[in-house]
Design an enzyme around this catalytic site. Sequence first.
Site, mmCIF file in Angstrom:
data_model
loop_
_atom_site.group_PDB
_atom_site.id
_atom_site.type_symbol
_atom_site.label_atom_id
_atom_site.label_comp_id
_atom_site.label_asym_id
_atom_site.label_seq_id
_atom_site.Cartn_x
_atom_site.Cartn_y
_atom_site.Cartn_z
ATOM 1 N N ASP A 82 -2.431 -2.160 8.505
ATOM 2 C CA ASP A 82 -2.417 -0.717 8.754
ATOM 3 C C ASP A 82 -1.455 -0.393 9.897
ATOM 4 O OD1 ASP A 82 -2.861 1.952 9.031
ATOM 5 O OD2 ASP A 82 -4.940 1.797 9.677
ATOM 6 N N LYS A 122 1.118 1.819 9.200
ATOM 7 C CA LYS A 122 1.613 3.129 8.751
ATOM 8 C C LYS A 122 3.141 3.175 8.739
ATOM 9 C CE LYS A 122 -2.666 5.297 10.223
ATOM 10 N NZ LYS A 122 -3.366 4.112 10.746
ATOM 11 N N ARG A 125 -15.324 1.001 14.574
ATOM 12 C CA ARG A 125 -16.190 0.917 15.752
ATOM 13 C C ARG A 125 -17.674 0.855 15.434
ATOM 14 N NH1 ARG A 125 -13.095 5.811 18.502
ATOM 15 N NH2 ARG A 125 -12.843 6.222 16.270
HETATM 16 P P1 XMP Z 1 -13.157 3.873 13.295
HETATM 17 O O1 XMP Z 1 -13.410 3.056 14.524
HETATM 18 O O2 XMP Z 1 -12.925 5.328 13.595
HETATM 19 O O3 XMP Z 1 -11.788 3.262 12.749
HETATM 20 O O4 XMP Z 1 -14.177 3.652 12.227
HETATM 21 C C1 XMP Z 1 -11.078 3.809 11.683
HETATM 22 C C2 XMP Z 1 -9.906 2.962 11.400
HETATM 23 O O5 XMP Z 1 -9.090 3.640 10.465
HETATM 24 C C3 XMP Z 1 -7.870 3.988 11.086
HETATM 25 N N1 XMP Z 1 -7.716 5.383 10.784
HETATM 26 C C4 XMP Z 1 -6.932 5.784 9.885
HETATM 27 N N2 XMP Z 1 -6.143 5.063 9.134
HETATM 28 N N3 XMP Z 1 -5.534 7.076 8.087
HETATM 29 C C5 XMP Z 1 -5.420 5.723 8.238
HETATM 30 O O6 XMP Z 1 -4.643 5.087 7.520
HETATM 31 C C6 XMP Z 1 -6.337 7.842 8.823
HETATM 32 O O7 XMP Z 1 -6.457 9.035 8.649
HETATM 33 C C7 XMP Z 1 -7.047 7.131 9.766
HETATM 34 N N4 XMP Z 1 -7.918 7.549 10.649
HETATM 35 C C8 XMP Z 1 -8.327 6.427 11.263
HETATM 36 C C9 XMP Z 1 -7.937 3.736 12.539
HETATM 37 O O8 XMP Z 1 -6.680 3.324 13.033
HETATM 38 C C10 XMP Z 1 -8.958 2.645 12.537
HETATM 39 O O9 XMP Z 1 -8.339 1.404 12.246
#
Ligand code: XMP
Length: 259
Positions: A89, A91, A235
């Site tokens: 991930d 991006k 988390r």
């Molecule tokens: P949490 O701790 O919030 O982590 O459960 C979420 C994970 O997802 C990633 N994240 C995203 N990744 N699009 C993504 O591709 C998103 O909209 C997005 N929002 C959160 C974040 O970096 C973490 O790894």
Amino acid sequence: MSLFREKLEKCAREKESRVILALDLSLPVGEKDFKKKLLKKARWVLSEVSEYVAGIKVNFQLLLPLGLFDGLQLLIRDASGYGLPLIADFKLNDVEHTNEWASRHFFDAGFDALIANPFVGWKGGLETVFGVAKKSERGVILLVYMSHPGANEGYGQRVVGEDGTISFQYEVFAERAKSWGADGVVVGATQPKMVERVYQIVGRKIPIFSPGIGIQGGVISEAFRAGTTYAIVGRSIYESEDPRKAAVEIKEKINEVVK
Ligand code: XMP
């Protein structure tokens, strides 16, 4: 269907889990032996939850301190030993030659799929990423609507198409995910209405990955009823005193909705 999707669907079926663990553990850089401790903790969390998740997602929190072909290799080997697909991930969001270089590195290092940003477009942007992924049967997942409040400023903009029709940017990206042959789309669980709209566009052809459950405020039942296929959870699992119990609880909550 790419090998990535086959592997992911097999894991989800066998483990009866639609949870992707976001393994974003971090430790203060100055702390003694922080890299060793970080790797040890990440491997421990992975071993605790490996039976209850369908895949693993890695972000900068592990890549930067551990290094792609260095410490991270141990974790990649662990994930492979558990049969779990691994998503990079980072991006991808650059011009072609950089995107291509990065994709090759992630795939050579052992990742099964990567997440890319469709804002950079096809020609000179993501075309070669899809090409590299296709050749090696790996996956490309596109951001379609992110989970944070500011996502509206980009993914939620109104755009005018060549024929004059007005739509939302994320609707255009969902259409592109279909025409480009993406293996997944990311739509934040914090936006169940967007999940529902994207599901209307991509249907069952493309899985919807939804981060934002728990700490960011997304609700499992709302997201999955709207069309989410997999929840990306970080988390709420790895910061829990008992990551295994947390993963099981989340997996079961999802299964109450999807079964
Ligand atoms: P949490 O701790 O919030 O982590 O459960 C979420 C994970 O997802 C990633 N994240 C995203 N990744 N699009 C993504 O591709 C998103 O909209 C997005 N929002 C959160 C974040 O970096 C973490 O790894």
